[in-house]
Enzyme design. Structure first.
Site, PDB file in Angstrom:
ATOM      1  N   LYS A   1     -15.164  44.592  -8.243  1.00 33.55           N
ATOM      2  CA  LYS A   1     -15.406  45.674  -8.854  1.00 33.55           C
ATOM      3  C   LYS A   1     -15.131  45.146 -10.480  1.00 33.55           C
ATOM      4  O   LYS A   1     -15.715  45.610 -11.322  1.00 33.55           O
ATOM      5  CB  LYS A   1     -14.965  46.994  -8.560  1.00 33.55           C
ATOM      6  CG  LYS A   1     -15.823  47.523  -7.509  1.00 33.55           C
ATOM      7  CD  LYS A   1     -15.639  49.017  -7.194  1.00 33.55           C
ATOM      8  CE  LYS A   1     -16.307  49.647  -6.440  1.00 33.55           C
ATOM      9  NZ  LYS A   1     -16.066  51.106  -6.147  1.00 33.55           N
TER      10      LYS A   1
ATOM     11  N   LYS B   1     -24.058  43.902   0.424  1.00 32.43           N
ATOM     12  CA  LYS B   1     -24.116  45.222   1.128  1.00 32.43           C
ATOM     13  C   LYS B   1     -25.246  46.237  -0.019  1.00 32.43           C
ATOM     14  O   LYS B   1     -25.117  46.003  -1.112  1.00 32.43           O
ATOM     15  CB  LYS B   1     -22.871  45.780   1.102  1.00 32.43           C
ATOM     16  CG  LYS B   1     -22.084  46.255  -0.184  1.00 32.43           C
ATOM     17  CD  LYS B   1     -20.928  47.332   0.470  1.00 32.43           C
ATOM     18  CE  LYS B   1     -20.261  47.664  -0.967  1.00 32.43           C
ATOM     19  NZ  LYS B   1     -19.227  48.463  -0.711  1.00 32.43           N
TER      20      LYS B   1
ATOM     21  N   LYS C   1     -24.753  51.636  -4.209  1.00 35.33           N
ATOM     22  CA  LYS C   1     -25.211  52.383  -5.317  1.00 35.33           C
ATOM     23  C   LYS C   1     -25.409  51.671  -6.639  1.00 35.33           C
ATOM     24  O   LYS C   1     -26.027  51.911  -7.606  1.00 35.33           O
ATOM     25  CB  LYS C   1     -24.100  53.669  -5.674  1.00 35.33           C
ATOM     26  CG  LYS C   1     -24.101  54.746  -4.497  1.00 35.33           C
ATOM     27  CD  LYS C   1     -22.574  55.625  -4.625  1.00 35.33           C
ATOM     28  CE  LYS C   1     -22.569  56.030  -3.615  1.00 35.33           C
ATOM     29  NZ  LYS C   1     -21.247  56.898  -3.788  1.00 35.33           N
TER      30      LYS C   1
HETATM   31  P1  AMP Z   1     -18.679  55.030  -1.215  1.00 33.46           P
HETATM   32  O1  AMP Z   1     -20.183  55.692  -1.658  1.00 33.46           O
HETATM   33  O2  AMP Z   1     -18.433  53.503  -1.660  1.00 33.46           O
HETATM   34  O3  AMP Z   1     -17.582  56.038  -1.495  1.00 33.46           O
HETATM   35  O4  AMP Z   1     -18.679  55.195   0.399  1.00 33.46           O
HETATM   36  C1  AMP Z   1     -18.568  55.884   1.320  1.00 33.46           C
HETATM   37  C2  AMP Z   1     -18.592  55.616   2.706  1.00 33.46           C
HETATM   38  O5  AMP Z   1     -20.007  54.826   2.950  1.00 33.46           O
HETATM   39  C3  AMP Z   1     -17.624  54.488   3.088  1.00 33.46           C
HETATM   40  O6  AMP Z   1     -17.111  54.860   4.175  1.00 33.46           O
HETATM   41  C4  AMP Z   1     -18.392  53.371   2.852  1.00 33.46           C
HETATM   42  O7  AMP Z   1     -17.897  52.257   3.718  1.00 33.46           O
HETATM   43  C5  AMP Z   1     -19.527  53.572   3.662  1.00 33.46           C
HETATM   44  N1  AMP Z   1     -20.424  52.614   3.156  1.00 33.46           N
HETATM   45  C6  AMP Z   1     -20.905  52.521   1.540  1.00 33.46           C
HETATM   46  N2  AMP Z   1     -21.885  51.545   1.480  1.00 33.46           N
HETATM   47  C7  AMP Z   1     -22.211  50.923   2.725  1.00 33.46           C
HETATM   48  C8  AMP Z   1     -23.201  49.907   3.600  1.00 33.46           C
HETATM   49  N3  AMP Z   1     -23.868  49.348   2.811  1.00 33.46           N
HETATM   50  N4  AMP Z   1     -23.131  50.006   4.644  1.00 33.46           N
HETATM   51  C9  AMP Z   1     -22.364  50.639   5.658  1.00 33.46           C
HETATM   52  N5  AMP Z   1     -21.398  51.464   5.129  1.00 33.46           N
HETATM   53  C10 AMP Z   1     -21.295  51.744   3.843  1.00 33.46           C
END
Ligand code: AMP
Ligand code: TRP
Length: 334
Positions: free
Chosen positions: A114, A198, A201
């Site tokens: 990041k 991955k 967003k």
């Molecule tokens: P975040 O939006 O980064 O706060 O992620 C929220 C949850 O979604 C966390 O548990 C992340 O590990 C999961 N997550 C985010 N992106 C992915 C992805 N591409 N594949 C699987 N899990 C994800």
């Protein structure tokens, strides 16, 4: 699961939730809620480690709550709240900043990704973000943490911090060592444009991800345009693994159709990718479009969402304050 087990997880309110969040986290949150006490937090203090426009942040917090509800979380069963409304998160994070080691943080790959090439310009908050995440979990003495595979390293750090606190303050078993609950089949949903990255967003192209609020038309277009392969679909995982975009599409297909990967490969082997894409788009539309509609409907009644957060915060605060009292005492704070 026994009564002592407690689930905690957090999602950042940084805009559109996508299929990675849905398969990696939200669907797991919902199934855990049926068996065990769960606390789900919209982690706004984590979000501001990268600048957020205040009005957008407020909107995104409510949209994340709406997404929680639309995927099936029930505020009568699970505690749903936003992180900044329980001040214990920030207080414990400070205490844990003093337990965690600089050497440990220097190993965190998410910070490196990041912060990019100019680390001097990253916020200090982004650097110590994993300590705040440990505080979120340990504030409730949570034992299990459902997350996507990308959060595994942060969870390991939380365990190290818990262990060091227990050792330093001579209180074995005070903090449980939290265990990650990572989906086996699809722990990492990959970008539709690049199967080695991955789904996220922050990727610039919206064609790289399926958002929960996408229309049937959006989903059709994105799946049609998704990167795949010119040869027919192979009949075994080994060959598929050499084609990350193809593997990702089959993985998503198996997850959305609730069949295992072998069965999905069997069904698709020898076929053209256009066949897989048609079936995949259809299955995704059936699963995701109703969720998106529900999110939009819930967002029409913001006071209702705010009320859910307020009630959740009250419940979370009671647990947090009780635990913090003991934590302050262990550390010697009067
Ligand atoms: P975040 O939006 O980064 O706060 O992620 C929220 C949850 O979604 C966390 O548990 C992340 O590990 C999961 N997550 C985010 N992106 C992915 C992805 N591409 N594949 C699987 N899990 C994800
Ligand atoms: N760091 C997590 C992410 O980016 C979000 C998060 C913050 C979290 N605190 C947490 C997840 C506590 C699980 C438990 O996805």
């Amino acid at each position: 699961m026994s009564e002592k087990k407690l689930v905690f997880s957090g999602v950042q309110p940084t805009g559109n939730l996508h299929l990675g969040n849905y398969f990696g986290a939200l669907r797991n949150f919902v199934s855990l809620q049926r068996k065990i006490k769960c606390i789900y937090c919209v982690v706004d203090l984590h979000a501001i480690t990268v600048f957020q426009k205040p009005n957008e942040l407020r909107e995104n917090v409510l949209e994340t709550v709406a997404s929680f509800l639309a995927t099936g979380l029930n505020p009568d069963k699970s505690i749903i709240f936003n992180q900044s409304s329980v001040s214990g998160h920030a207080e414990l994070a400070w205490i844990l900043n003093c337990v965690s080691r600089i050497g440990w943080l220097n190993r965190m790959t998410q910070f490196k990704d990041k912060a990019g090439s100019d680390k001097e310009k990253a916020s200090v908050g982004l650097y110590i973000y994993p300590n705040l995440m440990a505080a979120d979990i340990l504030l409730y003495k949570a034992t299990h943490v459902p997350v996507g595979a990308d959060q595994k390293q942060h969870l390991e750090l939380s365990r190290d911090i818990a262990q060091k606190f227990n050792n330093d303050y001579n209180c074995e078993d005070f903090f449980p060592l939290p265990e990650p609950l990572i989906q086996k089949n699809i722990s990492r949903v990959m970008s539709l444009r690049d199967g080695t990255k991955k789904m996220s967003k922050s990727e610039e192209s919206d064609f790289s991800r399926i958002n929960l609020k996408d229309s049937a038309d959006d989903i059709n277009k994105k799946i049609k345009k998704a990167k795949s392969d010119s040869e027919p679909i192979p009949d075994n995982i080994k060959s598929l693994e050499k084609k990350p975009e193809a593997l990702n599409l089959i993985n998503i297909y198996s997850e959305v159709s609730k069949i295992n990967l072998d069965k999905a490969i069997n069904e698709m082997s020898g076929k053209e990718y256009s066949f897989l894409k048609t079936k995949l788009a259809e299955a995704l539309i059936n699963e995701i479009v109703p969720v998106g509609k529900e999110i939009k409907k819930l967002l029409e009644n913001k006071p209702h969402l705010e009320q859910i957060l307020e009630k959740g915060s009250e419940k979370a605060n009671i647990i947090a304050e009780e635990n913090l009292k003991n934590i302050r005492e262990k550390v010697g704070l009067i």
